[in-house]
Design a protein around this motif. Structure first.
Motif, PDB file in Angstrom:
ATOM      1  N   ASN A 270     -42.800  44.409  -1.842  1.00  0.00           N
ATOM      2  CA  ASN A 270     -42.760  45.562  -2.696  1.00  0.00           C
ATOM      3  C   ASN A 270     -43.948  45.897  -3.388  1.00  0.00           C
ATOM      4  O   ASN A 270     -44.728  44.818  -3.527  1.00  0.00           O
ATOM      5  CB  ASN A 270     -41.508  45.639  -3.295  1.00  0.00           C
ATOM      6  N   ALA A 271     -43.825  46.848  -4.220  1.00  0.00           N
ATOM      7  CA  ALA A 271     -45.071  47.013  -5.095  1.00  0.00           C
ATOM      8  C   ALA A 271     -45.157  46.241  -6.452  1.00  0.00           C
ATOM      9  O   ALA A 271     -46.225  45.732  -7.053  1.00  0.00           O
ATOM     10  CB  ALA A 271     -45.071  48.526  -5.787  1.00  0.00           C
ATOM     11  N   PHE A 272     -43.975  45.598  -6.690  1.00  0.00           N
ATOM     12  CA  PHE A 272     -44.009  44.623  -7.742  1.00  0.00           C
ATOM     13  C   PHE A 272     -44.180  43.109  -7.343  1.00  0.00           C
ATOM     14  O   PHE A 272     -44.278  42.313  -8.296  1.00  0.00           O
ATOM     15  CB  PHE A 272     -42.562  44.557  -8.624  1.00  0.00           C
ATOM     16  N   LYS A 273     -44.320  42.909  -6.214  1.00  0.00           N
ATOM     17  CA  LYS A 273     -44.531  41.426  -5.624  1.00  0.00           C
ATOM     18  C   LYS A 273     -43.685  40.515  -6.573  1.00  0.00           C
ATOM     19  O   LYS A 273     -44.278  39.375  -6.900  1.00  0.00           O
ATOM     20  CB  LYS A 273     -45.981  41.039  -6.036  1.00  0.00           C
ATOM     21  N   THR A 274     -42.304  40.746  -6.573  1.00  0.00           N
ATOM     22  CA  THR A 274     -41.540  39.862  -7.015  1.00  0.00           C
ATOM     23  C   THR A 274     -41.094  38.543  -6.284  1.00  0.00           C
ATOM     24  O   THR A 274     -41.335  38.705  -4.890  1.00  0.00           O
ATOM     25  CB  THR A 274     -39.992  40.545  -7.282  1.00  0.00           C
ATOM     26  N   TRP A 275     -40.875  37.489  -6.870  1.00  0.00           N
ATOM     27  CA  TRP A 275     -40.540  36.326  -6.067  1.00  0.00           C
ATOM     28  C   TRP A 275     -38.991  35.839  -6.302  1.00  0.00           C
ATOM     29  O   TRP A 275     -38.477  36.117  -7.222  1.00  0.00           O
ATOM     30  CB  TRP A 275     -41.259  35.182  -6.781  1.00  0.00           C
ATOM     31  N   ASN A 276     -38.542  35.645  -5.059  1.00  0.00           N
ATOM     32  CA  ASN A 276     -36.986  35.444  -4.924  1.00  0.00           C
ATOM     33  C   ASN A 276     -36.769  34.058  -4.266  1.00  0.00           C
ATOM     34  O   ASN A 276     -37.672  33.675  -3.230  1.00  0.00           O
ATOM     35  CB  ASN A 276     -36.359  36.389  -4.358  1.00  0.00           C
ATOM     36  N   ARG A 277     -35.737  33.248  -4.695  1.00  0.00           N
ATOM     37  CA  ARG A 277     -35.485  31.874  -4.059  1.00  0.00           C
ATOM     38  C   ARG A 277     -34.672  32.239  -2.947  1.00  0.00           C
ATOM     39  O   ARG A 277     -33.416  32.705  -3.125  1.00  0.00           O
ATOM     40  CB  ARG A 277     -35.029  30.970  -5.290  1.00  0.00           C
ATOM     41  N   ARG A 278     -35.069  31.698  -1.743  1.00  0.00           N
ATOM     42  CA  ARG A 278     -34.262  31.913  -0.390  1.00  0.00           C
ATOM     43  C   ARG A 278     -34.315  30.679   0.345  1.00  0.00           C
ATOM     44  O   ARG A 278     -35.180  29.597   0.170  1.00  0.00           O
ATOM     45  CB  ARG A 278     -34.943  32.962   0.377  1.00  0.00           C
ATOM     46  N   TRP A 279     -33.207  30.482   1.308  1.00  0.00           N
ATOM     47  CA  TRP A 279     -33.092  29.145   1.995  1.00  0.00           C
ATOM     48  C   TRP A 279     -33.803  29.608   3.246  1.00  0.00           C
ATOM     49  O   TRP A 279     -33.383  30.399   4.178  1.00  0.00           O
ATOM     50  CB  TRP A 279     -31.537  28.948   2.250  1.00  0.00           C
ATOM     51  N   PHE A 280     -34.797  28.674   3.662  1.00  0.00           N
ATOM     52  CA  PHE A 280     -35.644  28.957   4.581  1.00  0.00           C
ATOM     53  C   PHE A 280     -35.499  27.856   5.778  1.00  0.00           C
ATOM     54  O   PHE A 280     -35.332  26.726   5.263  1.00  0.00           O
ATOM     55  CB  PHE A 280     -37.403  28.824   4.226  1.00  0.00           C
ATOM     56  N   SER A 281     -35.810  28.092   7.025  1.00  0.00           N
ATOM     57  CA  SER A 281     -35.487  27.118   7.993  1.00  0.00           C
ATOM     58  C   SER A 281     -36.490  27.383   9.144  1.00  0.00           C
ATOM     59  O   SER A 281     -37.096  28.596   9.351  1.00  0.00           O
ATOM     60  CB  SER A 281     -34.271  26.983   8.468  1.00  0.00           C
ATOM     61  N   ILE A 282     -36.917  26.490   9.740  1.00  0.00           N
ATOM     62  CA  ILE A 282     -37.978  26.541  11.063  1.00  0.00           C
ATOM     63  C   ILE A 282     -37.061  26.037  12.074  1.00  0.00           C
ATOM     64  O   ILE A 282     -36.734  24.913  12.383  1.00  0.00           O
ATOM     65  CB  ILE A 282     -39.183  25.736  10.991  1.00  0.00           C
ATOM     66  N   GLN A 283     -36.651  26.995  13.016  1.00  0.00           N
ATOM     67  CA  GLN A 283     -35.865  26.771  14.105  1.00  0.00           C
ATOM     68  C   GLN A 283     -36.115  27.595  15.422  1.00  0.00           C
ATOM     69  O   GLN A 283     -36.481  28.736  15.242  1.00  0.00           O
ATOM     70  CB  GLN A 283     -34.133  26.870  13.780  1.00  0.00           C
ATOM     71  N   ASN A 284     -36.173  27.020  16.453  1.00  0.00           N
ATOM     72  CA  ASN A 284     -36.197  27.942  17.712  1.00  0.00           C
ATOM     73  C   ASN A 284     -37.596  28.716  17.696  1.00  0.00           C
ATOM     74  O   ASN A 284     -37.674  29.858  17.999  1.00  0.00           O
ATOM     75  CB  ASN A 284     -35.277  28.961  17.923  1.00  0.00           C
ATOM     76  N   ASN A 285     -38.824  27.791  17.191  1.00  0.00           N
ATOM     77  CA  ASN A 285     -40.001  28.627  17.017  1.00  0.00           C
ATOM     78  C   ASN A 285     -40.085  29.845  16.316  1.00  0.00           C
ATOM     79  O   ASN A 285     -40.870  30.504  16.407  1.00  0.00           O
ATOM     80  CB  ASN A 285     -40.514  28.860  18.511  1.00  0.00           C
ATOM     81  N   GLN A 286     -39.134  29.941  15.440  1.00  0.00           N
ATOM     82  CA  GLN A 286     -39.225  31.196  14.384  1.00  0.00           C
ATOM     83  C   GLN A 286     -39.177  30.425  12.895  1.00  0.00           C
ATOM     84  O   GLN A 286     -38.544  29.420  12.843  1.00  0.00           O
ATOM     85  CB  GLN A 286     -38.057  31.870  14.594  1.00  0.00           C
ATOM     86  N   LEU A 287     -39.566  31.249  11.911  1.00  0.00           N
ATOM     87  CA  LEU A 287     -39.492  30.909  10.710  1.00  0.00           C
ATOM     88  C   LEU A 287     -38.417  32.035  10.146  1.00  0.00           C
ATOM     89  O   LEU A 287     -38.552  33.575  10.160  1.00  0.00           O
ATOM     90  CB  LEU A 287     -40.789  31.163   9.959  1.00  0.00           C
ATOM     91  N   VAL A 288     -37.521  31.607   9.633  1.00  0.00           N
ATOM     92  CA  VAL A 288     -36.179  32.636   9.127  1.00  0.00           C
ATOM     93  C   VAL A 288     -35.847  31.976   7.702  1.00  0.00           C
ATOM     94  O   VAL A 288     -36.162  31.121   7.346  1.00  0.00           O
ATOM     95  CB  VAL A 288     -34.899  32.329  10.046  1.00  0.00           C
ATOM     96  N   TYR A 289     -35.152  33.145   7.089  1.00  0.00           N
ATOM     97  CA  TYR A 289     -34.495  32.698   6.029  1.00  0.00           C
ATOM     98  C   TYR A 289     -33.171  33.730   5.489  1.00  0.00           C
ATOM     99  O   TYR A 289     -32.801  34.697   6.402  1.00  0.00           O
ATOM    100  CB  TYR A 289     -35.575  33.416   4.738  1.00  0.00           C
ATOM    101  N   GLN A 290     -32.487  33.031   4.451  1.00  0.00           N
ATOM    102  CA  GLN A 290     -31.284  33.567   4.228  1.00  0.00           C
ATOM    103  C   GLN A 290     -31.021  33.868   2.708  1.00  0.00           C
ATOM    104  O   GLN A 290     -31.546  32.988   1.936  1.00  0.00           O
ATOM    105  CB  GLN A 290     -30.078  32.920   4.675  1.00  0.00           C
ATOM    106  N   LYS A 291     -30.560  35.018   2.434  1.00  0.00           N
ATOM    107  CA  LYS A 291     -30.046  35.154   0.961  1.00  0.00           C
ATOM    108  C   LYS A 291     -28.899  34.671   0.546  1.00  0.00           C
ATOM    109  O   LYS A 291     -29.109  33.809  -0.671  1.00  0.00           O
ATOM    110  CB  LYS A 291     -30.018  36.800   0.788  1.00  0.00           C
TER     111      LYS A 291
END
Length: 740
Positions: A270-291
């Motif tokens: 977004n325009a504010f470029k805010t930072w949020n803490r998320r749970w990331f994972s690398i699986q099945n040749n993809q990079l995903v995250y969950q709130k």
């Protein structure tokens, strides 16, 4: 006895229910529910006994009031006494069960629920509080700017202390969960044992003695498990985790295909470029995250093979890295340098693994194809299609210099920059993507489909030619060229200096540029004079300079060129496009030539129009890949599509239509490309223009598919690249016509 047996079985089944745990949430539904059920059973049983007793007393009062009636007296004496007997004795046995349940289940388990669970809930509140403090410390540590050392040190010290406290609280909390679960089982088992022991003396339950023996064994096992857990907890508490932060912050689950998972800060788009803490994972040749833990994962990168990862030192925050894909980039921040390196390595390993797996799949497919028998077209030559995979790779790598990465020298490159005409390794290709498509357009040599004209473009340039242009002054400036294995930031700095700043390009002198332009103009004239079937192009407006005349190449016309007054990189690009010289065109662009440069002395024609005049499909493709305007018109109002139609260049017409050329544009004489093609009786171009117009009109129709349109254009593209003589019908059916 049936009621007691069922109750006993329900208690035993309930012992199999596990303790419910989910991250920081812990519940003990079995014990609490059992106490509630027991209280409900006792209350309901007491109410039933009271009602039963009142019912029996009511029958007795009825019998006493009816003693004078002989019929009722006889019936009460013989019939109702047998009816009352079960109602009289059943409450006695059930009352014994209720009293035993009151002592063994309600009192004992209720004490466990009130005291032990209350202590557990208090410790959970303490754990939640420390968790919040740790999250706040992590956020403060992430926000600490790299250029303010005192804030960095303060945030680091707070995070270290909070994390150490958090570890001890976590270990204590986990121990309490396990001990509480073990104690819960033990308390339930003791209560059930007391209940069974109390009821066996009154009612015989099938298998009762065996159940009591099993319960005794379970109680012994539970006590042993508790001692083992306490011993393990004591050992873990004594271990020093101060130098092992990374392992506590992420997880790897190879069985579930998870190469890496853990918390990262993500910068929003977004325009504010805010930072949020998320749970990331690398699986099945993809990079995903969950709130949140139960949310469906959000896919950041669909295919890691098309991405690259790099350190980011030009942002205010520390420990940042970026994953760049062809369509977007994702900026993330780890909690420490160790974690950043771990994530970058995990992404790189996942990319390499995906390529190996894809290579294995393609090898299997190739084996299947090679073992397949026969062909429907066995009587003729196989039809060449757009190349993909190893075919495109082998052709491109045969060009001098292409067997190694153009920028770092890494062997066996698998990527290419199609507008520069070079091959790249995976790391350099990621850096090129980050430059933007106006500098470099990256494509895979093994994963993408390659059109014939694009493949010829790659073969017409190559690393050796391009490096001769973009690295001409490198040795003179004593600039070190990166090597495989060098730090990414060094390679990135070199690539930016090479292509963005063009620091190593040698600028020609005015005399050298003039000589180059004259040579290219002569070359263009020779080529145009050799194509006798093409209508002659009107000569440019003559400047003041004296003309130089070449010997006539054909009886049709005498080629003439005029030496320009002022030379520029744009003029070099202009004549190089007509002369079909890709290296000279690349050199002109490297010298800063505008790709849409207009020659005011030659009817305001552009390099793309000159490429059409030269009759080369590859030079047109090169200019279009470098952002040439396909609809820019000359002084007569004619765009490249008009000129290709006039000259009968079917392949170029096909190319321009695919690139969005406006076929409805009219020139100064109100002629469109279609009307020109009809006037020239060029059936192929008329067909292409009408198909394109029909496809444009029907595109909005529901259920319309343009597969047939694409297939026809694909066939024309193949013929224009591989068998251009098949499209040379203008020469076969038409005599030379004067230029319009």
């Amino acid at each position: 006895s049936v009621f007691i047996f069922i109750f006993h079985q329900c208690i035993c089944v309930s012992l199999c229910l596990p303790l419910s745990t989910h991250k920081n949430h812990v519940s003990l539904p079995v014990s609490v529910q059992l106490v509630k059920l027991c209280i409900g059973m006792i209350d309901a049983g007491k109410a039933y006994n009271t009602a039963n007793k009142q019912f029996v007393n009511g029958i007795r009062e009825l019998a006493q009031q009816s003693t004078k009636d002989e019929v009722i007296e006889v019936m009460m004496k013989w019939q109702l006494n047998w009816l009352i007997r079960p109602f009289f004795f059943f409450p006695l046995s059930s009352q014994i069960l209720f009293d035993q349940a009151q002592r063994s289940i309600k009192t004992q388990l209720q004490t466990f629920v009130k005291e032990d669970l209350r202590k557990f809930k208090e410790s959970k509140k303490h754990f939640d509080k420390v968790s919040e403090e740790k999250e706040a410390a992590l956020a403060r540590n992430a926000q600490a700017p790299r250029n303010k050392q005192h804030e960095v040190e303060e945030a680091t010290n707070i995070l270290t202390a909070t994390r150490k406290c958090f570890r001890h609280i976590v270990l204590d909390y986990v121990l309490q969960i396990n001990v509480l679960q073990s104690k819960r089982r033990s308390e339930i088992l003791k209560s059930v044992k007391a209940l069974l022991t109390g009821t066996f003396c009154t009612v015989r339950v099938p298998g009762g003695c065996m159940c009591v023996f099993q319960l005794d064994q379970l109680v012994v096992d539970a006590a042993k498990d508790k001692r083992d857990m306490e011993q393990k907890h004591s050992t873990i508490q004594q271990k020093d985790f101060s130098n092992d932060d990374t392992k506590l912050e992420y997880n790897v689950d190879a069985e579930k295909g998870i190469a890496m998972e853990g918390y990262l800060f993500k910068r929003a788009s977004n325009a504010f470029k805010t930072w949020n803490r998320r749970w990331f994972s690398i699986q099945n040749n993809q990079l995903v995250y969950q709130k949140k833990f139960k949310d469906n994962p959000t896919v950041v990168v669909e295919d890691l093979r098309l991405c690259t990862v790099k350190h980011c030192e030009d942002v205010e925050r520390r420990f940042c890295f970026e994953v760049v894909s062809p369509t977007k980039s994702c900026m993330m921040q780890a909690d420490s340098e160790k974690l950043r390196q771990a994530w970058i390595k995990a992404v790189q390993n996942s990319i390499a693994t995906a390529f190996r797996e894809r290579g294995d799949e393609e090898e299997k497919l190739d084996r299947r194809a090679s073992t397949s028998t026969g062909s429907l077209d066995s009587g003729g030559e196989p039809k060449e299609k757009p190349l993909k995979g190893e075919s495109a790779l082998q052709k491109v790598l045969t060009i001098p210099g292409n067997s190694c990465c153009c920028d770092c020298g890494q062997p066996d490159p698998r990527w290419a920059s199609i507008n520069l005409g070079i091959t790249l390794c995976i790391q350099c290709s990621g850096i090129h993507r980050s430059l933007g498509v106006h500098f470099s357009k990256v494509r895979s040599l093994t994963l993408d489909t390659w059109e014939p004209e694009l493949l010829k473009l790659m073969c017409g340039l190559g690393n050796q030619v391009v490096n001769g242009i973009f690295e001409a002054r490198r040795e003179e400036l004593v600039a070190r060229k990166p090597q495989p294995g060098d730090p990414r930031q060094d390679i990135e700095a070199y690539i930016k200096a090479k292509y963005v700043e063009r620091r190593f390009v040698r600028r020609p002198s005015d005399e050298e540029l003039r000589t180059k332009v004259v040579s290219l103009s002569k070359q263009e004239k020779r080529l145009s004079s050799s194509n006798e079937h093409l209508p002659p192009r009107p000569p440019p407006t003559p400047p003041m300079a004296m003309p130089a005349v070449l010997p006539p190449a054909s009886p049709c016309r005498e080629p003439v060129f005029y030496e320009p007054k002022d030379c520029s990189a744009g003029l070099q690009l202009y004549w190089a496009a007509g002369a079909r010289s890709l290296p000279d065109m690349a050199e002109a662009l490297a010298h800063g030539a505008p790709v849409n440069w207009v020659n005011a002395e030659d009817q305001k024609r552009t390099p793309l129009i000159m490429a059409v005049q030269g009759g080369s499909l590859v030079t047109c493709e090169f200019l279009l890949q470098n952002a040439a305007n396909v609809n820019q018109q000359d002084a007569q109002g004619r765009a490249p599509l008009h000129h290709a139609t006039i000259l009968g260049h079917t392949g170029q017409v096909c190319l321009f239509l695919k690139r969005g050329a406006n076929q409805n544009a009219a020139d100064m004489e109100e002629k469109t490309p279609l009307s020109m093609a009809v006037e020239a009786a060029n059936a192929d171009i008329v067909t292409l223009l009408r198909l394109a117009k029909m496809n444009e009109e029907m595109r909005e129709a529901e259920g319309y598919s343009d597969e047939t349109y694409q297939d026809i254009f694909q066939d024309f593209t193949q013929m224009a690249s591989n068998d251009p003589e098949l499209l040379n019908r203008y020469e076969q059916y038409n005599t030379p016509r004067p230029g319009p």
